[in-house]
Design an enzyme around this catalytic site. Structure first.
Site, PDB file in Angstrom:
ATOM      1  N   ASN A  91      14.714 -16.779 -71.634  1.00 40.19           N
ATOM      2  CA  ASN A  91      14.924 -18.204 -71.392  1.00 40.19           C
ATOM      3  C   ASN A  91      15.556 -18.890 -72.596  1.00 40.19           C
ATOM      4  OD1 ASN A  91      13.702 -17.668 -68.983  1.00 40.19           O
ATOM      5  ND2 ASN A  91      11.687 -18.444 -69.606  1.00 40.19           N
ATOM      6  N   ASP A  93      15.440 -22.373 -72.681  1.00 40.74           N
ATOM      7  CA  ASP A  93      14.988 -23.764 -72.520  1.00 40.74           C
ATOM      8  C   ASP A  93      14.123 -24.279 -73.672  1.00 40.74           C
ATOM      9  OD1 ASP A  93      12.732 -22.539 -69.920  1.00 40.74           O
ATOM     10  OD2 ASP A  93      12.414 -22.608 -72.079  1.00 40.74           O
ATOM     11  N   HIS A 108      18.538 -14.219 -75.095  1.00 43.94           N
ATOM     12  CA  HIS A 108      19.758 -14.841 -74.579  1.00 43.94           C
ATOM     13  C   HIS A 108      20.120 -16.151 -75.260  1.00 43.94           C
ATOM     14  CE1 HIS A 108      18.871 -12.484 -70.625  1.00 43.94           C
ATOM     15  NE2 HIS A 108      19.393 -11.727 -71.550  1.00 43.94           N
ATOM     16  N   CYS A 116      30.050 -23.265 -83.541  1.00 42.11           N
ATOM     17  CA  CYS A 116      31.508 -23.337 -83.469  1.00 42.11           C
ATOM     18  C   CYS A 116      32.088 -22.004 -82.996  1.00 42.11           C
ATOM     19  CB  CYS A 116      32.065 -23.679 -84.866  1.00 42.11           C
ATOM     20  SG  CYS A 116      33.863 -23.810 -84.856  1.00 42.11           S
ATOM     21  N   CYS A 137      34.140 -29.132 -83.279  1.00 44.62           N
ATOM     22  CA  CYS A 137      33.468 -28.856 -84.550  1.00 44.62           C
ATOM     23  C   CYS A 137      33.793 -29.937 -85.589  1.00 44.62           C
ATOM     24  CB  CYS A 137      33.928 -27.492 -85.065  1.00 44.62           C
ATOM     25  SG  CYS A 137      33.225 -27.067 -86.666  1.00 44.62           S
ATOM     26  N   GLY A 177       7.848 -13.920 -64.365  1.00 48.83           N
ATOM     27  CA  GLY A 177       8.880 -14.828 -63.855  1.00 48.83           C
ATOM     28  C   GLY A 177      10.296 -14.378 -64.082  1.00 48.83           C
ATOM     29  N   THR A 178      10.547 -13.063 -63.882  1.00 46.62           N
ATOM     30  CA  THR A 178      11.938 -12.627 -63.969  1.00 46.62           C
ATOM     31  C   THR A 178      12.294 -11.782 -62.760  1.00 46.62           C
ATOM     32  OG1 THR A 178      13.640 -11.571 -65.307  1.00 46.62           O
ATOM     33  CG2 THR A 178      11.467 -10.544 -65.368  1.00 46.62           C
ATOM     34  N   SER A 179      13.537 -11.976 -62.286  1.00 46.26           N
ATOM     35  CA  SER A 179      14.012 -11.230 -61.115  1.00 46.26           C
ATOM     36  C   SER A 179      14.343  -9.796 -61.516  1.00 46.26           C
ATOM     37  CB  SER A 179      15.247 -11.913 -60.547  1.00 46.26           C
ATOM     38  OG  SER A 179      16.196 -12.085 -61.589  1.00 46.26           O
ATOM     39  N   ASN A 203       4.797 -12.793 -60.619  1.00 45.43           N
ATOM     40  CA  ASN A 203       5.984 -13.333 -59.978  1.00 45.43           C
ATOM     41  C   ASN A 203       5.592 -13.870 -58.610  1.00 45.43           C
ATOM     42  OD1 ASN A 203       8.668 -13.630 -58.820  1.00 45.43           O
ATOM     43  ND2 ASN A 203       9.375 -12.342 -60.506  1.00 45.43           N
TER      44      ASN A 203
HETATM   45  C1  BV8 Z   1      25.575  -6.987 -71.826  1.00 46.46           C
HETATM   46  C2  BV8 Z   1      21.878 -17.145 -70.876  1.00 46.46           C
HETATM   47  C3  BV8 Z   1      26.825  -5.356 -72.982  1.00 46.46           C
HETATM   48  C4  BV8 Z   1      22.983 -17.961 -70.271  1.00 46.46           C
HETATM   49  C5  BV8 Z   1      21.714 -15.175 -69.415  1.00 46.46           C
HETATM   50  C6  BV8 Z   1      29.903  -6.078 -65.416  1.00 46.46           C
HETATM   51  C7  BV8 Z   1      30.583  -6.622 -66.501  1.00 46.46           C
HETATM   52  C8  BV8 Z   1      29.933  -7.036 -67.657  1.00 46.46           C
HETATM   53  C9  BV8 Z   1      28.545  -6.911 -67.743  1.00 46.46           C
HETATM   54  C10 BV8 Z   1      27.881  -6.375 -66.652  1.00 46.46           C
HETATM   55  C11 BV8 Z   1      28.522  -5.964 -65.507  1.00 46.46           C
HETATM   56  N1  BV8 Z   1      27.594  -5.499 -64.631  1.00 46.46           N
HETATM   57  C12 BV8 Z   1      26.371  -5.600 -65.201  1.00 46.46           C
HETATM   58  C13 BV8 Z   1      26.538  -6.105 -66.425  1.00 46.46           C
HETATM   59  C14 BV8 Z   1      25.496  -6.377 -67.378  1.00 46.46           C
HETATM   60  C15 BV8 Z   1      25.099  -7.833 -67.216  1.00 46.46           C
HETATM   61  C16 BV8 Z   1      24.112  -7.908 -66.078  1.00 46.46           C
HETATM   62  O1  BV8 Z   1      22.973  -7.472 -66.228  1.00 46.46           O
HETATM   63  N2  BV8 Z   1      24.534  -8.437 -64.927  1.00 46.46           N
HETATM   64  C17 BV8 Z   1      23.616  -8.490 -63.805  1.00 46.46           C
HETATM   65  C18 BV8 Z   1      23.705  -9.841 -63.129  1.00 46.46           C
HETATM   66  C19 BV8 Z   1      23.951  -7.344 -62.875  1.00 46.46           C
HETATM   67  N3  BV8 Z   1      24.448  -8.167 -68.458  1.00 46.46           N
HETATM   68  C20 BV8 Z   1      25.190  -8.699 -69.436  1.00 46.46           C
HETATM   69  O2  BV8 Z   1      26.347  -9.029 -69.330  1.00 46.46           O
HETATM   70  C21 BV8 Z   1      24.446  -8.837 -70.754  1.00 46.46           C
HETATM   71  N4  BV8 Z   1      25.265  -8.288 -71.799  1.00 46.46           N
HETATM   72  O3  BV8 Z   1      25.263  -6.211 -70.948  1.00 46.46           O
HETATM   73  O4  BV8 Z   1      26.322  -6.645 -72.951  1.00 46.46           O
HETATM   74  C22 BV8 Z   1      28.160  -5.445 -72.290  1.00 46.46           C
HETATM   75  C23 BV8 Z   1      29.182  -6.127 -72.930  1.00 46.46           C
HETATM   76  C24 BV8 Z   1      30.431  -6.174 -72.318  1.00 46.46           C
HETATM   77  C25 BV8 Z   1      30.652  -5.554 -71.067  1.00 46.46           C
HETATM   78  C26 BV8 Z   1      29.590  -4.880 -70.426  1.00 46.46           C
HETATM   79  C27 BV8 Z   1      28.340  -4.841 -71.023  1.00 46.46           C
HETATM   80  C28 BV8 Z   1      24.190 -10.303 -71.065  1.00 46.46           C
HETATM   81  C29 BV8 Z   1      23.183 -10.858 -70.073  1.00 46.46           C
HETATM   82  C30 BV8 Z   1      22.747 -12.243 -70.538  1.00 46.46           C
HETATM   83  C31 BV8 Z   1      23.320 -13.296 -69.620  1.00 46.46           C
HETATM   84  N5  BV8 Z   1      22.750 -14.623 -69.992  1.00 46.46           N
HETATM   85  N6  BV8 Z   1      21.216 -16.372 -69.807  1.00 46.46           N
HETATM   86  C32 BV8 Z   1      22.424 -19.067 -69.430  1.00 46.46           C
HETATM   87  O5  BV8 Z   1      21.203 -19.093 -69.147  1.00 46.46           O
HETATM   88  O6  BV8 Z   1      23.222 -19.951 -69.073  1.00 46.46           O
HETATM   89  S1  BV8 Z   1      20.910 -14.339 -68.149  1.00 46.46           S
HETATM   90  C33 BV8 Z   1      20.255 -15.537 -67.086  1.00 46.46           C
HETATM   91  O7  BV8 Z   1      20.123 -14.938 -65.819  1.00 46.46           O
HETATM   92  C34 BV8 Z   1      18.841 -15.906 -67.466  1.00 46.46           C
HETATM   93  O8  BV8 Z   1      18.652 -15.892 -68.843  1.00 46.46           O
HETATM   94  C35 BV8 Z   1      17.959 -14.867 -66.782  1.00 46.46           C
HETATM   95  O9  BV8 Z   1      17.585 -13.871 -67.664  1.00 46.46           O
HETATM   96  C36 BV8 Z   1      18.891 -14.213 -65.804  1.00 46.46           C
HETATM   97  C37 BV8 Z   1      18.345 -14.258 -64.410  1.00 46.46           C
HETATM   98  O10 BV8 Z   1      18.232 -15.689 -64.037  1.00 46.46           O
HETATM   99  P1  BV8 Z   1      17.085 -16.165 -62.905  1.00 46.46           P
HETATM  100  O11 BV8 Z   1      17.132 -15.210 -61.759  1.00 46.46           O
HETATM  101  O12 BV8 Z   1      16.984 -17.622 -62.586  1.00 46.46           O
HETATM  102  O13 BV8 Z   1      15.859 -16.050 -63.678  1.00 46.46           O
HETATM  103  P2  BV8 Z   1      15.049 -14.902 -63.499  1.00 46.46           P
HETATM  104  O14 BV8 Z   1      15.799 -13.614 -63.539  1.00 46.46           O
HETATM  105  O15 BV8 Z   1      14.100 -15.069 -64.550  1.00 46.46           O
HETATM  106  O16 BV8 Z   1      14.526 -15.110 -61.917  1.00 46.46           O
HETATM  107  C38 BV8 Z   1      13.570 -16.108 -61.618  1.00 46.46           C
HETATM  108  C39 BV8 Z   1      12.344 -15.293 -61.195  1.00 46.46           C
HETATM  109  O17 BV8 Z   1      11.209 -16.096 -61.306  1.00 46.46           O
HETATM  110  C40 BV8 Z   1      12.450 -14.845 -59.745  1.00 46.46           C
HETATM  111  O18 BV8 Z   1      12.047 -13.489 -59.642  1.00 46.46           O
HETATM  112  C41 BV8 Z   1      11.434 -15.763 -59.028  1.00 46.46           C
HETATM  113  O19 BV8 Z   1      10.792 -15.078 -57.966  1.00 46.46           O
HETATM  114  C42 BV8 Z   1      10.427 -16.009 -60.116  1.00 46.46           C
HETATM  115  N7  BV8 Z   1       9.673 -17.257 -60.042  1.00 46.46           N
HETATM  116  C43 BV8 Z   1      10.084 -18.477 -59.583  1.00 46.46           C
HETATM  117  N8  BV8 Z   1       9.087 -19.382 -59.756  1.00 46.46           N
HETATM  118  C44 BV8 Z   1       8.053 -18.721 -60.333  1.00 46.46           C
HETATM  119  C45 BV8 Z   1       8.407 -17.380 -60.512  1.00 46.46           C
HETATM  120  N9  BV8 Z   1       7.589 -16.462 -61.074  1.00 46.46           N
HETATM  121  C46 BV8 Z   1       6.352 -16.894 -61.443  1.00 46.46           C
HETATM  122  N10 BV8 Z   1       5.935 -18.173 -61.316  1.00 46.46           N
HETATM  123  C47 BV8 Z   1       6.754 -19.112 -60.769  1.00 46.46           C
HETATM  124  N11 BV8 Z   1       6.311 -20.388 -60.662  1.00 46.46           N
HETATM  125 ZN    ZN Z   2      34.216 -25.002 -86.871  1.00 43.81          ZN
END
Ligand code: BV8
Ligand code: ZN
Length: 238
Positions: A91, A93, A108, A116, A137, A177-179, A203
């Site tokens: 997160n 936030d 993240h 910058c 900047c 709380g992560t998918s 979750n």
């Molecule tokens: C990387 C910051 C190496 C930004 C975030 C193709 C090309 C390039 C990369 C990839 C690719 N294919 C796959 C990848 C890797 C990619 C990836 O994993 N993609 C996924 C979608 C398939 N990962 C990356 O790119 C990472 N870097 O791999 O670098 C690289 C480098 C170059 C090329 C290739 C690889 C970087 C990932 C970081 C992205 N930034 N956040 C921003 O927030 O704006 S991730 C962002 O989405 C969030 O931080 C969170 O982690 C993620 C998921 O969001 P949500 O679904 O909303 O949240 P969450 O997952 O937590 O789900 C909510 C959950 O809570 C649900 O399960 C729900 O049921 C539950 N819930 C709801 N209410 C409650 C609850 N649980 C309990 N109590 C409640 N009340």
């Molecule tokens: Zn600068």
């Protein structure tokens, strides 16, 4: 008798109880015509920095008044109580430090830090709304960006390896709380399982990790986590 070592991974769901929309929910309303996964990328920022900044400014406006919920408070209490404890969060936030969590790894980044795109300028900034958009900047007049990790960007290696260590050493992993679809974050809890540790999931729905969990507590983590912590403390005589 020494206490179990605990590593925790949190996602947007832990902040849902505080009114912060999860990543998928951020796609509702105004932003339903955009896919957040397409907006949170260097390519989107490159082609339309103003649009990407409007997306983050909108989320900052929602988040700025949100307060930690009972799940954040319990995680801060664990941090203050347990000798071996690491919180790893996806997160951005800022609610974990606001609740008092200390030993925290931010995989993240942080929406309240702006940096910058060219020089080393980097600043905490809680101004909402941000004006003008996109911000420039003050040192070199280049575009500023949110200090978050976008899709396709690599995570900070030192943070990721410290997180990997924490889960590899943990007796218990809590996944809250992560998918569990975003990598490499979703991989971390498996290190605990791999060396025979326990994995508890909190979750409102099942996830790809549920099959590997020792137990999944279905429900809002603001309710299920405090219950688990109470049982754990009784069990450990805390
Ligand atoms: C990387 C910051 C190496 C930004 C975030 C193709 C090309 C390039 C990369 C990839 C690719 N294919 C796959 C990848 C890797 C990619 C990836 O994993 N993609 C996924 C979608 C398939 N990962 C990356 O790119 C990472 N870097 O791999 O670098 C690289 C480098 C170059 C090329 C290739 C690889 C970087 C990932 C970081 C992205 N930034 N956040 C921003 O927030 O704006 S991730 C962002 O989405 C969030 O931080 C969170 O982690 C993620 C998921 O969001 P949500 O679904 O909303 O949240 P969450 O997952 O937590 O789900 C909510 C959950 O809570 C649900 O399960 C729900 O049921 C539950 N819930 C709801 N209410 C409650 C609850 N649980 C309990 N109590 C409640 N009340
Ligand atoms: Zn600068």
């Amino acid at each position: 008798m020494n206490l179990p070592r605990i590593a925790v991974l949190t996602g947007a769901g832990v902040s849902a109880g505080s009114g912060v929309p999860t990543f998928r929910e951020a796609a509702v309303g105004l932003w339903s015509q955009y896919d957040p996964q397409k907006l949170a990328t260097p390519e989107a920022f490159q082609s339309d920095p103003k649009l990407v900044w409007e997306f983050y400014d909108w989320r900052r406006q929602i988040m700025v008044d949100c307060q930690p919920n009972h799940a954040h408070d319990v995680l801060a209490a664990m941090d203050a109580t347990l000798p071996e404890f690491t919180l790893v969060t996806q997160n951005i936030d800022g609610l974990h430090p606001l609740a008092g969590s200390k030993r925290t790894l931010f995989l993240h980044g942080d929406i309240w830090t702006i940096r910058c795109t060219r020089c080393h300028y980097r600043q905490q900034n809680r101004q909402v709304p941000l004006q003008p958009l996109p911000p420039l900047c003050p040192e070199c007049a280049s575009l500023l960006r949110p200090d978050v990790v976008w899709f396709g960007e690599s995570l900070d290696w030192t943070i990721l390896s410290a997180a990997g260590e924490a889960f590899a050493q943990a007796d218990i992993a809590l996944v809250i709380g992560t998918s569990a679809v975003v990598y490499p974050a979703a991989q971390l809890p498996l290190y605990t399982r791999k060396h025979g540790g326990r994995l508890y999931e909190f979750n409102t729905e099942r996830t790809p990790l549920s099959d590997m969990a020792t137990a999944t507590f279905l429900g809002p983590s603001e309710d299920t986590l405090p219950n688990w912590w109470q049982d754990f403390r009784q069990e450990q005589g805390l």
